[in-house]
Every structure is written in C-alpha cells, then in structure tokens.
Motif scaffolding. Structure first.
Motif, PDB file in Angstrom:
ATOM      1  N   THR A  80      23.965  43.840  27.199  1.00 12.86           N
ATOM      2  CA  THR A  80      25.297  44.278  26.805  1.00 12.86           C
ATOM      3  C   THR A  80      26.366  43.708  27.731  1.00 12.86           C
ATOM      4  O   THR A  80      26.073  43.219  28.827  1.00 12.86           O
ATOM      5  N   ALA A  81      27.607  43.851  27.287  1.00 13.07           N
ATOM      6  CA  ALA A  81      28.740  43.445  28.120  1.00 13.07           C
ATOM      7  C   ALA A  81      28.756  44.234  29.427  1.00 13.07           C
ATOM      8  O   ALA A  81      29.015  43.673  30.503  1.00 13.07           O
ATOM      9  N   PHE A 116      26.786  42.698  20.734  1.00 12.73           N
ATOM     10  CA  PHE A 116      28.081  43.326  20.445  1.00 12.73           C
ATOM     11  C   PHE A 116      28.029  44.847  20.474  1.00 12.73           C
ATOM     12  O   PHE A 116      29.060  45.505  20.374  1.00 12.73           O
ATOM     13  N   GLU A 117      26.825  45.429  20.626  1.00 11.11           N
ATOM     14  CA  GLU A 117      26.719  46.882  20.754  1.00 11.11           C
ATOM     15  C   GLU A 117      26.646  47.263  22.233  1.00 11.11           C
ATOM     16  O   GLU A 117      26.257  46.458  23.083  1.00 11.11           O
ATOM     17  N   ASP A 118      26.991  48.516  22.523  1.00 11.86           N
ATOM     18  CA  ASP A 118      26.969  48.991  23.902  1.00 11.86           C
ATOM     19  C   ASP A 118      25.586  49.429  24.369  1.00 11.86           C
ATOM     20  O   ASP A 118      25.313  49.483  25.567  1.00 11.86           O
ATOM     21  N   LYS A 139      35.177  40.309  20.088  1.00 11.67           N
ATOM     22  CA  LYS A 139      35.943  41.557  20.217  1.00 11.67           C
ATOM     23  C   LYS A 139      35.388  42.432  21.338  1.00 11.67           C
ATOM     24  O   LYS A 139      36.144  43.026  22.116  1.00 11.67           O
ATOM     25  N   LYS A 140      34.068  42.527  21.410  1.00 12.91           N
ATOM     26  CA  LYS A 140      33.456  43.353  22.451  1.00 12.91           C
ATOM     27  C   LYS A 140      33.738  42.786  23.838  1.00 12.91           C
ATOM     28  O   LYS A 140      34.065  43.540  24.772  1.00 12.91           O
ATOM     29  N   ALA A 149      37.278  43.613  24.757  1.00 15.72           N
ATOM     30  CA  ALA A 149      37.448  45.042  25.021  1.00 15.72           C
ATOM     31  C   ALA A 149      36.908  45.433  26.391  1.00 15.72           C
ATOM     32  O   ALA A 149      37.423  46.352  27.032  1.00 15.72           O
ATOM     33  N   LYS A 150      35.879  44.727  26.830  1.00 19.46           N
ATOM     34  CA  LYS A 150      35.251  45.067  28.108  1.00 19.46           C
ATOM     35  C   LYS A 150      35.843  44.295  29.285  1.00 19.46           C
ATOM     36  O   LYS A 150      35.539  44.590  30.439  1.00 19.46           O
ATOM     37  N   LEU A 202      32.272  39.840  16.234  1.00 20.16           N
ATOM     38  CA  LEU A 202      31.957  41.125  16.859  1.00 20.16           C
ATOM     39  C   LEU A 202      31.766  40.981  18.368  1.00 20.16           C
ATOM     40  O   LEU A 202      32.236  41.812  19.155  1.00 20.16           O
ATOM     41  N   LYS A 203      31.094  39.920  18.777  1.00 17.41           N
ATOM     42  CA  LYS A 203      30.857  39.696  20.205  1.00 17.41           C
ATOM     43  C   LYS A 203      32.157  39.356  20.927  1.00 17.41           C
ATOM     44  O   LYS A 203      32.376  39.793  22.060  1.00 17.41           O
TER      45      LYS A 203
END
Length: 248
Positions: free
Chosen positions: A78-79, A67-69, A113-114, A117-118, A110-111
């Motif tokens: 990452t995404a 979930f972090e960039d 949402k990420k 968003a991506k 969290l994942k």
C-alpha cells in the motif's frame, strides 16, 4: 520553470547490499546537480536505500503500489507501507505492468488518485506499441491513456504528477525515438493536459521520456523544449552511467 527529473527504474535488479553501495557511491557525484534525482528500486531494497540516501539529494521511489489501503491482495503493498519507510515517489502504469500484470487505465487512475491522496509523487507512464506506432495511432493511444489516468483528478493536484512517455517499442530494445519525435509526442501530451485543465496547469507538469536513454543520447534528448527528464532502465543500473545521466 520546470525542474528536470532523472529517474532510474531498476526493475527486478540488485540486492540490498548492491543498492546501498550504489547510493553511497553516487552521492558526491550528484550532489551539485540542478535536476531531481530519483531511483525506483525493488521493494526489498527500499528501506535500506532510503536510509543510505538520508542527507543527500537522492530520492527513492517504488515501482508499483495498490490502490486500496488494506485487504486480501496477496503480493501487493500500500501507499502507507511505502510512506512508512520514507519512499517519496511511485511508478504507476509502466508498460511492463500493463503487459504482464493486467494493469489497466482504470487501475492507473485509481493508483494515481491514491498516491496523490497519501502524498506520494506518482510517475504515470504512457506509450504506444510498435504496431500502434506503425498504424499512426501514437497520439490517439497517448491521449486515451492520459485522459483516463487523470479522470477525476483536481487541477490543484495535477502539477504534482510526473508523466513518463515511454514508447513500448523503445524500452530495453536499444531503439530510441528521435529526440524530435519524442518531443513532438510530449508536446502533444502537454496539449492534451491543456485541454483537460488550463495552459498554466499543463505548463507545470513535468513530462519525461523513457526508452533506451543512455549517456550517449541524454543531452540531445534533454535539449528538447518539452522534455523535462528521463525514466531510465538499463543505463541506471551502472553507477558511472547514472551519474552521467544526472549530470547531462
């Protein structure tokens, strides 16, 4: 009208060569299907399979992401890394990730949402253990997982999400919830989403069933009113079986 989605979860199986050969082999046999075709493969196969799938209706997804960039998260991706190679979907919160690798409702949220968003399509997994089922806790467990997974997610993003109901006791065991039982739980999940959002939003969300789905039972499962697809493990590893699943 919700478009059905048949997804293969290859887990930790196949080489790059085998993955590419699989995509090439099934292309003509799934080209005219009315369902969305998705294969979620191990990280090492993804880029080659995306290339092999170009020009076809086959989409390629990952089985997990962070979930972090960026950061000191050894072994994670990452995404953006997935997007860079053309991946479109990502499985989030699979029971094996929850059981073996410490995935929690919070990290699932969290994942999810990420991914949204991506621009990735999250396939969010929920489901109960055999003990929870026998204790009559199936709906409570699924409700808690859904509420937590969707916390803070805007209504406009909800239809993008695919939910996969996977009773843990039916994954890889040969046991399958009856189509009626699976439909009842999935209909309940849709009711939970209605309570969280609106009827209209809930009706747009595709909810799959996963748990020992195979060519012999996929038609019965897909004939149920609220089941919009299947997330398939073992049977998705064989070309002939996967083609039959897609063309149910």
């Amino acid at each position: 009208m919700r478009k059905p989605i048949i997804a293969g979860n290859w887990k930790m199986h196949k080489s790059i060569k085998e993955g590419v050969a699989f995509v090439e082999a099934i292309k003509p046999d799934v080209a005219n299907t009315d369902v969305e075709v998705l294969i979620c493969a191990p990280y090492t196969l993804l880029q080659n399979m995306v290339e092999a799938a170009k020009g076809s209706n086959i989409k390629i997804g990952a089985q997990n992401m962070h979930f972090e960039d960026k950061g000191a998260f050894t072994g994670e991706v990452t995404a953006d890394m997935l997007l860079e190679i053309g991946v479109t979907h990502v499985i989030i919160g699979h029971s094996e990730r929850r059981q073996y690798y410490g995935e929690t409702d919070q990290t699932v949220n969290l994942k999810t949402k990420k991914a949204l968003a991506k621009g990735l399509v999250p396939v969010v997994c929920v489901g109960e253990t055999l003990e929870q089922r026998e204790a009559g806790e199936t709906k409570d467990v699924c409700k808690t997982q859904i509420v937590n997974a969707f916390e803070g997610i805007d209504a406009k993003d909800v239809p993008t999400i695919v939910v996969a109901y996977e009773p843990i006791w039916a994954i890889g065991t040969g046991k399958t919830a009856s189509s009626q039982d699976a439909n009842d739980v999935i209909a309940y999940i849709r009711e939970v989403l209605k309570d969280l959002y609106t009827d209209a939003v809930s009706e747009e969300v595709r909810i799959q069933y996963g748990g020992s789905v195979k060519p012999a039972n996929v038609e019965e499962i897909m004939n149920e009113s609220d089941i919009d697809g299947a997330l398939v493990g073992g049977a998705s590893l064989l070309e002939a079986d996967f083609v039959q699943l897609v063309n149910f």
